[in-house]
Design a protein around this motif. Structure first.
Motif, short mmCIF file in Angstrom:
data_model
loop_
_atom_site.label_atom_id
_atom_site.label_comp_id
_atom_site.label_asym_id
_atom_site.label_seq_id
_atom_site.Cartn_x
_atom_site.Cartn_y
_atom_site.Cartn_z
N ASN A 107 8.89 -8.85 17.10
CA ASN A 107 8.58 -7.42 17.14
C ASN A 107 8.09 -6.93 15.77
O ASN A 107 8.63 -5.98 15.21
N LEU A 108 7.08 -7.59 15.26
CA LEU A 108 6.54 -7.20 13.95
C LEU A 108 5.65 -5.96 14.08
O LEU A 108 5.00 -5.75 15.11
N PRO A 109 5.62 -5.12 13.05
CA PRO A 109 4.71 -3.97 13.08
C PRO A 109 3.27 -4.45 13.08
O PRO A 109 2.96 -5.51 12.52
N PRO A 110 2.35 -3.72 13.70
CA PRO A 110 0.95 -4.15 13.74
C PRO A 110 0.35 -4.25 12.34
O PRO A 110 0.75 -3.52 11.42
N PHE A 111 -0.61 -5.14 12.21
CA PHE A 111 -1.22 -5.39 10.89
C PHE A 111 -1.83 -4.12 10.31
O PHE A 111 -1.71 -3.86 9.11
N TRP A 112 -2.51 -3.31 11.14
CA TRP A 112 -3.19 -2.12 10.63
C TRP A 112 -2.21 -1.14 10.01
O TRP A 112 -2.52 -0.46 9.04
N LEU A 113 -0.98 -1.08 10.59
CA LEU A 113 0.03 -0.16 10.07
C LEU A 113 0.52 -0.61 8.71
O LEU A 113 0.69 0.21 7.79
N PHE B 139 -1.12 -2.60 6.60
CA PHE B 139 -2.25 -2.51 5.67
C PHE B 139 -2.45 -1.08 5.18
O PHE B 139 -2.61 -0.83 3.97
N THR B 140 -2.46 -0.11 6.09
CA THR B 140 -2.66 1.28 5.69
C THR B 140 -1.47 1.82 4.91
O THR B 140 -1.62 2.71 4.08
N LEU B 141 -0.27 1.27 5.16
CA LEU B 141 0.91 1.66 4.38
C LEU B 141 0.73 1.24 2.92
O LEU B 141 1.00 2.01 1.99
N ILE B 142 0.27 0.02 2.70
CA ILE B 142 0.02 -0.48 1.34
C ILE B 142 -1.10 0.34 0.68
O ILE B 142 -1.00 0.74 -0.48
N LEU B 143 -2.18 0.61 1.44
CA LEU B 143 -3.29 1.40 0.93
C LEU B 143 -2.83 2.81 0.56
O LEU B 143 -3.18 3.34 -0.49
N ASN B 144 -2.01 3.39 1.41
CA ASN B 144 -1.48 4.74 1.18
C ASN B 144 -0.64 4.80 -0.09
O ASN B 144 -0.69 5.79 -0.84
N THR B 145 0.11 3.73 -0.36
CA THR B 145 0.94 3.69 -1.55
C THR B 145 0.10 3.76 -2.83
O THR B 145 0.43 4.49 -3.76
N TYR B 146 -1.01 3.02 -2.83
CA TYR B 146 -1.89 3.03 -4.00
C TYR B 146 -2.60 4.38 -4.15
O TYR B 146 -2.73 4.91 -5.26
#
Length: 288
Positions: free
Chosen positions: A190-196, A198-205
């Motif tokens: 039950n892993l979170p989707p890749f896009w979520l 990826f955008t979480l990491i992008l949002n952090t920056y």
């Protein structure tokens, strides 16, 4: 961040015209695209994982997102169109009165006397009242007349990316149980989707840049200084008075909208200063 700051200053000084032609539209477009991207991502992909799209909370989040986006673009535009150059002053205030001449300084580029705390900008090709810095994201210099808009612009950018980051984290954490979080286990089925992710990491920056800018502006407000005299407290009148000098008569009410009328207490040619050896306040120019 310091490396980027140093590089932009280097290229701006080497060729100001080319720098303006390239950096201004690129930086402005970056802000517009980034804001629209995260609003769409938030409201159509992330928030629906947290709230029912037909429910009240989803509608409230929409109102918050519209309010934040409106203030980002509104303050960004106001910052750009509000002139803060010495040339924006009435003609009779662009030159010192005889009793003020010793307080003004000579600009070698403009070849005339300039008011206290004004500095020449090689990109704007003029002297700026209480110049703080030249902002490529608003395509304008930040100074006495538009620092209010720049402060709220960066604050709402930080607020918007902060809200997006919080919802991203909550949506991501929904895929983990409490035991997974405590023991740092990752569920295989039950892993979170890749896009979520990826955008979480992008949002952090993306979140880091406006937050650092807001903190810098708050540090400037603390002493009523600028980036030119960052450590000087010569004009420090106390935190609230410093805020009022920048935000105008309405103070924090300007948070609501860039259209809120909030006249500044003076035209940017007179400044109260405090002497280090005297508790009394003095003016950088004689009052009319």
């Amino acid at each position: 961040m310091c490396f980027i700051w140093a590089c932009t200053k280097y290229f701006a000084r080497r060729n100001p015209k080319i720098f303006v032609r390239i950096s201004h539209p690129t930086a402005v477009l970056f802000v517009i695209v980034t804001t629209v991207f995260f609003v769409v991502l938030q409201m159509f992909y992330v928030v629906p994982q947290l709230f029912d799209v037909h429910g009240l909370m989803y509608k409230l989040v929409w109102l918050v997102e519209i309010f934040i986006a409106y203030n980002i673009f509104g303050n960004m535009l106001a910052c750009h169109i509000t002139s803060t150059s010495v040339e924006s002053l009435p003609k009779d205030r662009q030159f010192p009165k005889p009793e003020e001449e010793h307080l003004w300084h000579y600009c070698d580029v403009c070849e005339k006397l300039m008011p206290p705390r004004s500095w020449h900008c090689i990109l704007c090709k003029c002297c700026i009242l209480k110049r703080d810095h030249h902002c490529i994201f608003t395509a304008s210099c930040i100074g006495h007349n538009n620092q209010r808009y720049f402060f709220w612009f960066t604050l709402f950018m930080a607020l918007g990316t902060g809200v997006a980051l919080a919802t991203h984290m909550i949506a991501t954490l929904k895929f983990f149980s409490y035991s997974d979080l405590i023991f740092l286990k990752f569920p295989k089925d039950n892993l979170p989707p890749f896009w979520l992710v990826f955008t979480l990491i992008l949002n952090t920056y993306v979140f880091a840049a406006p937050v650092s800018s807001v903190l810098m502006q708050l540090s400037v407000f603390q002493h009523n200084g600028t980036l030119h005299d960052f450590y000087s407290d010569t004009c420090d009148l106390g935190l609230w008075e410093n805020f009022k000098l920048t935000l105008g008569e309405k103070g924090l009410w300007t948070f609501l909208s860039p259209t809120v009328k909030s006249p500044l207490s003076h035209d940017g040619t007179q400044w109260k200063i405090k002497r280090h050896h005297s508790p009394k306040l003095h003016f950088l120019r004689v009052s009319d």
